[in-house]
Design a protein around this motif. Structure first.
Motif, PDB file in Angstrom:
ATOM      1  N   GLN A 126     -13.483   7.151  -4.883  1.00  0.00           N
ATOM      2  CA  GLN A 126     -12.848   6.271  -4.109  1.00  0.00           C
ATOM      3  C   GLN A 126     -11.616   5.806  -4.897  1.00  0.00           C
ATOM      4  O   GLN A 126     -11.783   5.775  -6.326  1.00  0.00           O
ATOM      5  CB  GLN A 126     -13.535   4.989  -3.898  1.00  0.00           C
ATOM      6  N   PRO A 172       0.594  -1.207   0.156  1.00  0.00           N
ATOM      7  CA  PRO A 172      -0.285   0.021   0.086  1.00  0.00           C
ATOM      8  C   PRO A 172       0.872   1.160   0.143  1.00  0.00           C
ATOM      9  O   PRO A 172       1.929   1.273   0.560  1.00  0.00           O
ATOM     10  CB  PRO A 172      -0.831  -0.079   1.337  1.00  0.00           C
ATOM     11  N   LYS A 181      -3.699  14.077  -0.992  1.00  0.00           N
ATOM     12  CA  LYS A 181      -5.343  13.683  -0.712  1.00  0.00           C
ATOM     13  C   LYS A 181      -6.162  15.083  -1.457  1.00  0.00           C
ATOM     14  O   LYS A 181      -7.059  14.812  -1.778  1.00  0.00           O
ATOM     15  CB  LYS A 181      -5.719  13.590   0.809  1.00  0.00           C
ATOM     16  N   SER A 229      -2.832   1.894  -9.295  1.00  0.00           N
ATOM     17  CA  SER A 229      -3.918   2.584  -8.334  1.00  0.00           C
ATOM     18  C   SER A 229      -5.122   1.849  -8.983  1.00  0.00           C
ATOM     19  O   SER A 229      -5.196   1.303 -10.234  1.00  0.00           O
ATOM     20  CB  SER A 229      -4.235   4.010  -8.428  1.00  0.00           C
ATOM     21  N   GLU A 279      -7.365   3.976  -4.104  1.00  0.00           N
ATOM     22  CA  GLU A 279      -6.410   3.292  -3.549  1.00  0.00           C
ATOM     23  C   GLU A 279      -4.954   3.134  -4.365  1.00  0.00           C
ATOM     24  O   GLU A 279      -5.229   2.857  -5.587  1.00  0.00           O
ATOM     25  CB  GLU A 279      -6.796   1.879  -2.828  1.00  0.00           C
ATOM     26  N   ASN A 319       0.664   5.049   1.176  1.00  0.00           N
ATOM     27  CA  ASN A 319      -0.250   6.221   1.953  1.00  0.00           C
ATOM     28  C   ASN A 319       0.201   7.444   1.340  1.00  0.00           C
ATOM     29  O   ASN A 319       1.205   7.879   1.171  1.00  0.00           O
ATOM     30  CB  ASN A 319       0.187   6.028   3.287  1.00  0.00           C
ATOM     31  N   ASN A 367     -13.051  -1.399  -0.423  1.00  0.00           N
ATOM     32  CA  ASN A 367     -11.708  -1.812   0.521  1.00  0.00           C
ATOM     33  C   ASN A 367     -10.565  -2.038  -0.083  1.00  0.00           C
ATOM     34  O   ASN A 367     -10.517  -2.586  -1.352  1.00  0.00           O
ATOM     35  CB  ASN A 367     -12.374  -2.839   1.425  1.00  0.00           C
ATOM     36  N   LYS A 368      -9.322  -1.716   0.683  1.00  0.00           N
ATOM     37  CA  LYS A 368      -8.115  -1.974   0.220  1.00  0.00           C
ATOM     38  C   LYS A 368      -8.100  -3.512   0.726  1.00  0.00           C
ATOM     39  O   LYS A 368      -8.322  -3.774   1.746  1.00  0.00           O
ATOM     40  CB  LYS A 368      -7.076  -1.331   0.589  1.00  0.00           C
ATOM     41  N   VAL A 415      -7.870  -4.260  -4.436  1.00  0.00           N
ATOM     42  CA  VAL A 415      -8.844  -3.664  -4.060  1.00  0.00           C
ATOM     43  C   VAL A 415     -10.398  -4.270  -4.495  1.00  0.00           C
ATOM     44  O   VAL A 415     -10.446  -4.790  -5.541  1.00  0.00           O
ATOM     45  CB  VAL A 415      -8.868  -2.119  -4.881  1.00  0.00           C
TER      46      VAL A 415
END
Length: 193
Positions: free
Chosen positions: A45, A27, A35, A94, A47, A29, A132-133, A150
């Motif tokens: 959404q 992952p 962001k 991503s 990730e 961050n 969800n990741k 994901v």
């Protein structure tokens, strides 16, 4: 003596050790500034993940979104393979979705892959969803073993069960899902055309 030495060196050249290169994914961050920038793109959404490692000559890195309906795999979207790069150092990939403003209830699927971006629309009639990741830490890619990054799960019912996984396995809850999209990475053999 010189010929014996040359013959010995030639033998050493032929016995190169097998490469122990590996491909990992973990992952990524995002910072607060990142962001903020992402919030200005219209993506609802998303990730991010970091990809590191080297592809061997006979390897291929494939990306796809698997579509599940009532727990069964129906098709794949955004399938890419034949990766032009062989070396990845902090490459960012991503997967994201955006709700369409159209009346057809479509989602825009966005896959950021090492060499670009792939998008498509996916029409559905789901009234609620979760996103969800599916990995929580660094995972080493193994040949022909998919890693799921994901999961998006949608429903038309009053209850929704999210899908979870920590190490990129196919989520257990997928069998009960009315509708699901799972972003997958697969290290496999390169099929020469």
């Amino acid at each position: 003596m010189f010929i014996v030495l040359l013959t010995g060196c030639a033998g050493v050249e032929k016995e190169k050790p097998l490469s122990s290169a590996k491909m990992t994914i973990e992952p990524y961050n995002t910072s607060e500034k990142e962001k903020l920038l992402i919030s200005k793109t219209g993506v609802d959404q998303i990730e991010f993940f970091k990809l590191d490692g080297n592809l061997q000559e006979d390897d291929d890195l494939q990306f796809a979104v698997e579509v599940y309906e009532k727990g069964k795999l129906k098709k794949e979207l955004l399938t890419t393979s034949d990766e032009p790069n062989t070396k990845f150092e902090d490459s960012i990939i991503s997967f994201g979705i955006s709700n369409s403003n159209d009346e057809d209830s479509s989602l825009k699927l966005i896959a950021g892959i090492p060499f670009g971006v792939a998008t498509t629309n996916y029409t559905n009639n789901m009234t609620s969803f979760s996103f969800n990741k599916l990995i929580g830490e660094k995972v080493t890619l193994e040949k022909n073993k998919p890693v799921y990054l994901v999961g998006w799960v949608g429903t038309t019912k009053n209850e929704l069960r999210s899908v979870e996984s920590e190490n990129g396995e196919l989520p257990v809850g997928i069998k009960e899902a009315e509708n699901a999209l799972i972003y997958r990475v697969l290290l496999t053999n390169n099929v020469k055309k």
